[in-house]
Design a protein around this motif. Structure first.
Motif, PDB file in Angstrom:
ATOM      1  N   THR A  28       0.892  -1.169   0.000  1.00  0.00           N
ATOM      2  CA  THR A  28       0.000   0.000   0.000  1.00  0.00           C
ATOM      3  C   THR A  28       0.921   1.208   0.000  1.00  0.00           C
ATOM      4  O   THR A  28       1.449   1.588   1.057  1.00  0.00           O
ATOM      5  CB  THR A  28      -0.932  -0.061   1.230  1.00  0.00           C
ATOM      6  N   GLU A  29       1.208   1.725  -1.191  1.00  0.00           N
ATOM      7  CA  GLU A  29       2.224   2.774  -1.325  1.00  0.00           C
ATOM      8  C   GLU A  29       1.940   3.615  -2.558  1.00  0.00           C
ATOM      9  O   GLU A  29       1.360   3.134  -3.542  1.00  0.00           O
ATOM     10  CB  GLU A  29       3.622   2.140  -1.459  1.00  0.00           C
ATOM     11  N   GLN A  30       2.405   4.859  -2.500  1.00  0.00           N
ATOM     12  CA  GLN A  30       2.200   5.788  -3.616  1.00  0.00           C
ATOM     13  C   GLN A  30       2.707   5.189  -4.936  1.00  0.00           C
ATOM     14  O   GLN A  30       3.730   4.480  -4.964  1.00  0.00           O
ATOM     15  CB  GLN A  30       2.896   7.121  -3.321  1.00  0.00           C
ATOM     16  N   HIS A  31       1.988   5.471  -6.004  1.00  0.00           N
ATOM     17  CA  HIS A  31       2.411   5.064  -7.349  1.00  0.00           C
ATOM     18  C   HIS A  31       2.348   6.242  -8.307  1.00  0.00           C
ATOM     19  O   HIS A  31       1.760   6.151  -9.395  1.00  0.00           O
ATOM     20  CB  HIS A  31       1.578   3.881  -7.842  1.00  0.00           C
ATOM     21  N   GLY A  32       2.972   7.368  -7.885  1.00  0.00           N
ATOM     22  CA  GLY A  32       2.977   8.547  -8.722  1.00  0.00           C
ATOM     23  C   GLY A  32       1.624   9.240  -8.684  1.00  0.00           C
ATOM     24  O   GLY A  32       0.679   8.759  -8.053  1.00  0.00           O
ATOM     25  N   GLY A  38      -2.989   1.338  -3.968  1.00  0.00           N
ATOM     26  CA  GLY A  38      -3.052  -0.122  -3.818  1.00  0.00           C
ATOM     27  C   GLY A  38      -2.490  -0.902  -4.985  1.00  0.00           C
ATOM     28  O   GLY A  38      -2.650  -2.134  -5.050  1.00  0.00           O
ATOM     29  N   THR A  39      -1.807  -0.237  -5.923  1.00  0.00           N
ATOM     30  CA  THR A  39      -1.396  -0.881  -7.178  1.00  0.00           C
ATOM     31  C   THR A  39      -0.746  -2.252  -7.004  1.00  0.00           C
ATOM     32  O   THR A  39      -1.138  -3.220  -7.670  1.00  0.00           O
ATOM     33  CB  THR A  39      -0.438   0.058  -7.968  1.00  0.00           C
ATOM     34  N   ASP A  40       0.242  -2.355  -6.121  1.00  0.00           N
ATOM     35  CA  ASP A  40       1.011  -3.607  -6.048  1.00  0.00           C
ATOM     36  C   ASP A  40       0.186  -4.779  -5.516  1.00  0.00           C
ATOM     37  O   ASP A  40       0.465  -5.942  -5.852  1.00  0.00           O
ATOM     38  CB  ASP A  40       2.252  -3.426  -5.166  1.00  0.00           C
ATOM     39  N   ALA A  41      -0.812  -4.462  -4.689  1.00  0.00           N
ATOM     40  CA  ALA A  41      -1.700  -5.524  -4.198  1.00  0.00           C
ATOM     41  C   ALA A  41      -2.770  -5.852  -5.246  1.00  0.00           C
ATOM     42  O   ALA A  41      -3.098  -7.024  -5.473  1.00  0.00           O
ATOM     43  CB  ALA A  41      -2.349  -5.087  -2.886  1.00  0.00           C
ATOM     44  N   ASN A 108       3.831 -12.036  -6.061  1.00  0.00           N
ATOM     45  CA  ASN A 108       4.221 -10.752  -5.487  1.00  0.00           C
ATOM     46  C   ASN A 108       4.118  -9.614  -6.502  1.00  0.00           C
ATOM     47  O   ASN A 108       4.437  -9.785  -7.680  1.00  0.00           O
ATOM     48  CB  ASN A 108       5.676 -10.862  -4.983  1.00  0.00           C
ATOM     49  N   GLY A 109       3.717  -8.429  -6.002  1.00  0.00           N
ATOM     50  CA  GLY A 109       3.618  -7.247  -6.861  1.00  0.00           C
ATOM     51  C   GLY A 109       4.575  -6.136  -6.484  1.00  0.00           C
ATOM     52  O   GLY A 109       4.492  -5.047  -7.054  1.00  0.00           O
ATOM     53  N   HIS A 110       5.498  -6.372  -5.533  1.00  0.00           N
ATOM     54  CA  HIS A 110       6.325  -5.271  -5.024  1.00  0.00           C
ATOM     55  C   HIS A 110       7.751  -5.740  -4.730  1.00  0.00           C
ATOM     56  O   HIS A 110       7.956  -6.620  -3.875  1.00  0.00           O
ATOM     57  CB  HIS A 110       5.669  -4.717  -3.758  1.00  0.00           C
ATOM     58  N   SER A 164      10.514   1.660 -13.559  1.00  0.00           N
ATOM     59  CA  SER A 164      10.686   0.673 -12.498  1.00  0.00           C
ATOM     60  C   SER A 164       9.806   0.943 -11.286  1.00  0.00           C
ATOM     61  O   SER A 164       9.648   0.081 -10.430  1.00  0.00           O
ATOM     62  CB  SER A 164      12.152   0.558 -12.088  1.00  0.00           C
ATOM     63  N   HIS A 165       9.212   2.121 -11.183  1.00  0.00           N
ATOM     64  CA  HIS A 165       8.177   2.330 -10.158  1.00  0.00           C
ATOM     65  C   HIS A 165       7.084   3.218 -10.731  1.00  0.00           C
ATOM     66  O   HIS A 165       7.369   4.199 -11.398  1.00  0.00           O
ATOM     67  CB  HIS A 165       8.731   2.941  -8.871  1.00  0.00           C
ATOM     68  N   ALA A 166       5.827   2.846 -10.381  1.00  0.00           N
ATOM     69  CA  ALA A 166       4.663   3.437 -11.047  1.00  0.00           C
ATOM     70  C   ALA A 166       4.815   3.176 -12.545  1.00  0.00           C
ATOM     71  O   ALA A 166       4.743   4.087 -13.375  1.00  0.00           O
ATOM     72  CB  ALA A 166       4.516   4.924 -10.729  1.00  0.00           C
ATOM     73  N   ALA A 169       3.027  -0.672 -17.050  1.00  0.00           N
ATOM     74  CA  ALA A 169       2.394  -2.002 -17.028  1.00  0.00           C
ATOM     75  C   ALA A 169       1.541  -2.193 -15.778  1.00  0.00           C
ATOM     76  O   ALA A 169       0.401  -2.669 -15.857  1.00  0.00           O
ATOM     77  CB  ALA A 169       3.469  -3.087 -17.109  1.00  0.00           C
ATOM     78  N   GLU A 170       2.084  -1.840 -14.623  1.00  0.00           N
ATOM     79  CA  GLU A 170       1.303  -2.088 -13.396  1.00  0.00           C
ATOM     80  C   GLU A 170       0.087  -1.179 -13.325  1.00  0.00           C
ATOM     81  O   GLU A 170      -0.994  -1.601 -12.898  1.00  0.00           O
ATOM     82  CB  GLU A 170       2.175  -2.007 -12.130  1.00  0.00           C
ATOM     83  N   LEU A 171       0.250   0.084 -13.791  1.00  0.00           N
ATOM     84  CA  LEU A 171      -0.922   0.962 -13.794  1.00  0.00           C
ATOM     85  C   LEU A 171      -1.982   0.444 -14.759  1.00  0.00           C
ATOM     86  O   LEU A 171      -3.185   0.501 -14.475  1.00  0.00           O
ATOM     87  CB  LEU A 171      -0.521   2.410 -14.125  1.00  0.00           C
TER      88      LEU A 171
HETATM   89 NI    NI Z   1       4.387  -1.073  -7.860  1.00  0.00          NI
END
Ligand code: NI
Length: 245
Positions: A28-32, A38-41, A108-110, A164-166, A169-171
């Motif tokens: 549960t962390e900022q993604h830009g 909640g992106t990684d979860a 895993n997502g993170h 590599s963050h935000a 693909a993950e968004l």
């Molecule tokens: Ni992420």
């Protein structure tokens, strides 16, 4: 099949034919500025749920707060200390093992979770060795974005500014899950800087809007649907081989 949407007799029945389970794990962390906290979860659970649906594999609740201290400079981020996380993963796994599960697969997502998950596995294996546990028991972890067809597809979709963050693909995967949250705004700079990370102050100084190396304005819900499709396909194959091994 989802554990939380099942009754205990259904789980008892499942255990007669399989003792394997997938645990989605994220953060549960900022993604830009345009990505969900909640992106990684969300990414891990969407892919796990799709694989579970396709192949009748049980999916546990999502472990949705991870190791994210370096993102704490941004509102909404929550973090576990690595020691807390290792203890919690251990109790999740031992609870499942108590009921007879012998193959536990973490999707895993993170990236920040990889080391605590590996340490939790080492702790659980050590406890079992010291307790003289005799049955075959295995755990594994996999980052969803390293599933081969998903990795190939996002390389094709986003040859520049994947990041590599935000990441785009993950968004995209979260936009497929929550289409009303699709946000394709151009950000400044278009592609975020890259660098190393220590603590939350260092992170925010170097990456003021939270992104690392990415241009998430490329992310589309449609891409996310394609990524979920190929990732779920890879996941079913890998998990079935792991459960059978
Ligand atoms: Ni992420």
């Amino acid at each position: 099949m989802r554990l939380q949407i099942s009754t205990w007799p259904e789980i008892e029945e499942y255990l007669k034919s399989s003792t394997g389970v997938i645990v989605p794990i994220g953060s549960t962390e900022q993604h830009g500025p345009t990505g969900l906290v909640g992106t990684d979860a969300i990414t891990a659970e969407e892919i796990a749920w799709e694989a579970g649906k396709r192949a009748g594999i049980l999916v546990a609740p999502t472990f949705n707060v991870g190791s994210a201290q370096h993102h704490m400079g941004f509102p909404g981020t929550m973090t576990l200390r690595p020691s807390t996380m290792i203890a919690a993963i251990t109790d999740w796994v031992l609870s499942l093992a108590h009921h007879g599960f012998t193959r536990i697969y973490f999707l895993n997502g993170h990236g920040g979770n990889v080391a605590p998950i590996a340490t939790a596995f080492a702790d659980i294996y050590a406890r079992r060795a010291l307790d003289n546990a005799d049955e075959s028991f295995r755990m594994m972890q996999r980052n969803w974005y390293e599933l081969p067809r998903a990795e190939k597809l996002y390389g094709e979709l986003y040859p520049v500014g994947g990041g590599s963050h935000a990441t785009a693909a993950e968004l995209a995967v979260t936009f497929a899950a929550y289409p009303e949250k699709e946000d394709t705004r151009q950000l400044d700079p278009k592609i975020a800087p890259v660098g190393t990370i220590t603590d939350k102050h260092h992170y925010r100084e170097q990456f003021p809007d939270g992104r690392i190396g990415s241009d998430p304005s490329q992310a589309r819900a449609e891409h996310g649907r394609q990524l979920i499709d190929v990732a779920a396909d890879d996941l079913v194959k890998e998990v079935q081989a792991f459960f059978a091994g």
